[in-house]
Design a protein around this motif. Structure first.
Motif, short mmCIF file in Angstrom:
data_model
loop_
_atom_site.label_atom_id
_atom_site.label_comp_id
_atom_site.label_asym_id
_atom_site.label_seq_id
_atom_site.Cartn_x
_atom_site.Cartn_y
_atom_site.Cartn_z
N ARG A 10 75.63 37.19 166.48
CA ARG A 10 74.99 38.48 166.90
C ARG A 10 74.87 39.32 165.75
NH1 ARG A 10 72.27 37.35 171.73
NH2 ARG A 10 73.56 36.23 173.04
N ARG A 11 75.83 39.42 164.86
CA ARG A 11 76.50 40.49 163.88
C ARG A 11 76.51 41.95 164.32
NH1 ARG A 11 74.21 38.96 158.21
NH2 ARG A 11 76.46 39.30 157.70
N ALA A 12 76.44 42.09 165.44
CA ALA A 12 76.36 43.42 165.94
C ALA A 12 77.31 43.56 167.35
CB ALA A 12 75.00 44.10 165.95
N LEU A 13 77.82 44.70 167.66
CA LEU A 13 78.47 44.70 168.95
C LEU A 13 78.28 46.44 169.03
CD1 LEU A 13 82.13 45.01 168.69
CD2 LEU A 13 81.02 44.31 166.77
N CYS A 14 78.45 46.86 170.19
CA CYS A 14 78.40 48.19 170.62
C CYS A 14 79.49 48.79 171.34
CB CYS A 14 77.18 48.30 171.49
SG CYS A 14 76.64 50.45 171.69
N ILE A 15 80.00 49.92 170.92
CA ILE A 15 81.11 50.74 171.38
C ILE A 15 80.67 51.73 172.27
CG2 ILE A 15 81.33 52.03 169.38
CD1 ILE A 15 84.39 52.54 170.16
N VAL A 16 81.10 51.85 173.54
CA VAL A 16 80.58 52.92 174.51
C VAL A 16 81.86 53.78 174.70
CG1 VAL A 16 79.59 53.19 176.85
CG2 VAL A 16 78.93 51.24 175.67
N PHE A 129 88.24 50.43 159.47
CA PHE A 129 87.62 51.54 159.98
C PHE A 129 88.33 52.87 158.95
CE2 PHE A 129 88.73 55.68 162.21
CZ PHE A 129 87.68 55.79 162.90
N PRO A 130 87.76 53.86 158.64
CA PRO A 130 86.27 54.03 158.86
C PRO A 130 85.31 53.66 157.89
CG PRO A 130 87.50 55.87 157.91
CD PRO A 130 88.52 54.95 158.00
N ALA A 131 84.72 52.71 158.24
CA ALA A 131 83.66 52.13 157.32
C ALA A 131 82.56 53.01 156.59
CB ALA A 131 82.92 50.98 158.12
N ALA A 132 82.20 53.88 157.12
CA ALA A 132 81.05 54.79 156.48
C ALA A 132 81.78 55.35 155.13
CB ALA A 132 80.37 55.61 157.37
N ARG A 133 82.97 55.82 155.62
CA ARG A 133 83.67 56.84 154.41
C ARG A 133 84.28 55.74 153.47
NH1 ARG A 133 84.91 61.90 155.68
NH2 ARG A 133 84.76 62.58 157.54
N LEU A 134 84.50 54.36 153.84
CA LEU A 134 84.94 53.49 152.65
C LEU A 134 83.87 52.98 151.95
CD1 LEU A 134 87.74 51.98 155.12
CD2 LEU A 134 88.26 53.35 153.11
N ASN A 161 72.34 52.42 157.61
CA ASN A 161 73.25 51.98 156.66
C ASN A 161 74.09 50.58 157.29
OD1 ASN A 161 75.22 52.76 158.78
ND2 ASN A 161 76.00 54.45 157.85
N ALA A 162 73.92 50.06 158.46
CA ALA A 162 74.72 49.02 158.83
C ALA A 162 74.46 47.74 158.10
CB ALA A 162 74.33 48.46 160.30
N ALA A 163 72.91 47.45 157.68
CA ALA A 163 72.87 46.29 156.75
C ALA A 163 73.58 46.22 155.48
CB ALA A 163 71.18 46.21 156.67
N LYS A 164 73.81 47.36 154.85
CA LYS A 164 74.43 47.32 153.63
C LYS A 164 75.90 46.79 153.88
CE LYS A 164 72.12 51.52 152.23
NZ LYS A 164 72.11 52.73 151.69
N PHE A 165 76.51 46.98 155.01
CA PHE A 165 77.88 46.57 155.06
C PHE A 165 77.83 44.89 155.40
CE2 PHE A 165 78.21 50.99 155.99
CZ PHE A 165 79.47 51.13 155.36
N LEU A 166 76.95 44.44 156.08
CA LEU A 166 76.62 43.09 156.16
C LEU A 166 76.07 42.33 154.85
CD1 LEU A 166 74.58 42.92 159.69
CD2 LEU A 166 76.86 42.58 159.32
N ALA A 167 75.49 43.07 154.17
CA ALA A 167 75.10 42.38 152.73
C ALA A 167 76.72 42.46 151.89
CB ALA A 167 74.12 43.35 152.19
N ALA A 168 77.50 43.35 152.06
CA ALA A 168 78.78 43.45 151.69
C ALA A 168 79.80 42.43 151.95
CB ALA A 168 79.23 45.00 151.33
N ALA A 202 67.38 45.36 164.82
CA ALA A 202 66.29 45.18 163.79
C ALA A 202 66.71 45.39 162.48
CB ALA A 202 65.18 46.02 164.06
N ALA A 203 67.51 46.43 162.30
CA ALA A 203 68.18 46.95 161.06
C ALA A 203 69.25 45.91 160.58
CB ALA A 203 68.71 48.29 161.15
N VAL A 204 70.04 45.47 161.56
CA VAL A 204 71.12 44.45 161.30
C VAL A 204 70.48 43.34 160.71
CG1 VAL A 204 72.73 42.86 162.32
CG2 VAL A 204 72.84 45.61 162.77
N ALA A 205 69.46 42.80 161.27
CA ALA A 205 68.51 41.65 160.92
C ALA A 205 68.12 41.54 159.45
CB ALA A 205 67.33 41.33 161.91
N THR A 206 68.09 42.67 158.72
CA THR A 206 67.93 42.56 157.27
C THR A 206 68.93 42.67 156.63
OG1 THR A 206 68.19 45.09 157.12
CG2 THR A 206 65.90 44.20 157.88
N GLY A 207 70.21 42.43 156.83
CA GLY A 207 71.59 42.42 156.26
C GLY A 207 71.78 41.13 155.80
#
Length: 207
Positions: A10-16, A129-134, A161-168, A202-207
């Motif tokens: 899936r490459r993604a999950l959602c926190i509620v 965590f926190p991914a965006a800051r790191l 920005n999500a796909a960038k982390f998958l690419a990394a 859809a964004a994740v699919a490009t990572g």
């Protein structure tokens, strides 16, 4: 359920996480329809265990409990229907209970030492965590000493920005308030949630 296989697929999950969720079943259904069936209900949400119990019967949902801080919370979450657990940091009593009950656990970490501690405790994957800051480059750095270790990027991620982390090298990324904001959850605005979930996927699919 093999959580790691699901994350790789899936490459993604959602926190509620929201102060009020009047219709958790409808919310979960919207996320499934939007392509985000791996859902984590944070225990900081009021009545989270009851929400987990209600959602546990929804078809297509892979349901977990997040922000699990103690062994007792781990036991209660599993009893309510959570099929995996996540923590914000190293919580060894949570890991021990998850291992005892053969339930996947994803411990939170930031530093290389914390990552190693999580692995030693039996973490199925490690939530960074926190991914965006790191930043994405940090994931490449971690894979230097820990090649192939499944890392989940969490914190400040969105469709931009999500796909960038998958690419990394992250195995999966976590959607949060960018998909399910407190207002959308409280007002049961499922069409918007479904659309935001689809955009994230859809964004994740490009990572």
């Amino acid at each position: 359920m093999d959580l790691l296989d699901e994350l790789r697929s899936r490459r993604a999950l959602c926190i509620v996480r929201a102060p009020e969720i009047p219709d958790p079943v409808g919310l979960a259904g919207a996320l499934v329809e939007g392509g985000l069936p791996i859902i984590e209900f944070a225990l900081t949400t009021p009545g989270a265990l009851g929400l987990i119990e209600r959602v546990s019967a929804v078809d297509g949902v892979l349901l977990g409990a997040g922000t699990v801080m103690s062994g007792q919370q781990a036991r209660d979450s599993i009893a309510a229907g959570a099929r995996f657990l996540l923590t914000p940091g190293i919580r060894l009593d949570v890991a021990a209970e998850a291992v005892r009950q053969n339930v996947p656990v994803v411990l939170g970490a930031m530093t290389p030492t914390e990552v190693a501690t999580a692995v030693d405790a039996g973490s199925t994957a490690v939530k960074v965590f926190p991914a965006a800051r790191l930043g994405p480059a940090y994931f490449k750095d971690l894979h230097g000493p820990y090649p192939g270790l499944p890392l989940v990027a969490t914190g400040g991620l969105d469709a931009g920005n999500a796909a960038k982390f998958l690419a990394a090298g992250a195995v999966a990324v976590t959607a949060g308030s960018g998909v399910v904001s407190p207002a959308l959850a409280a007002e049961s605005r499922f069409a918007e949630i479904r659309q935001r979930a689809a955009e994230f996927v859809a964004a994740v699919a490009t990572g």
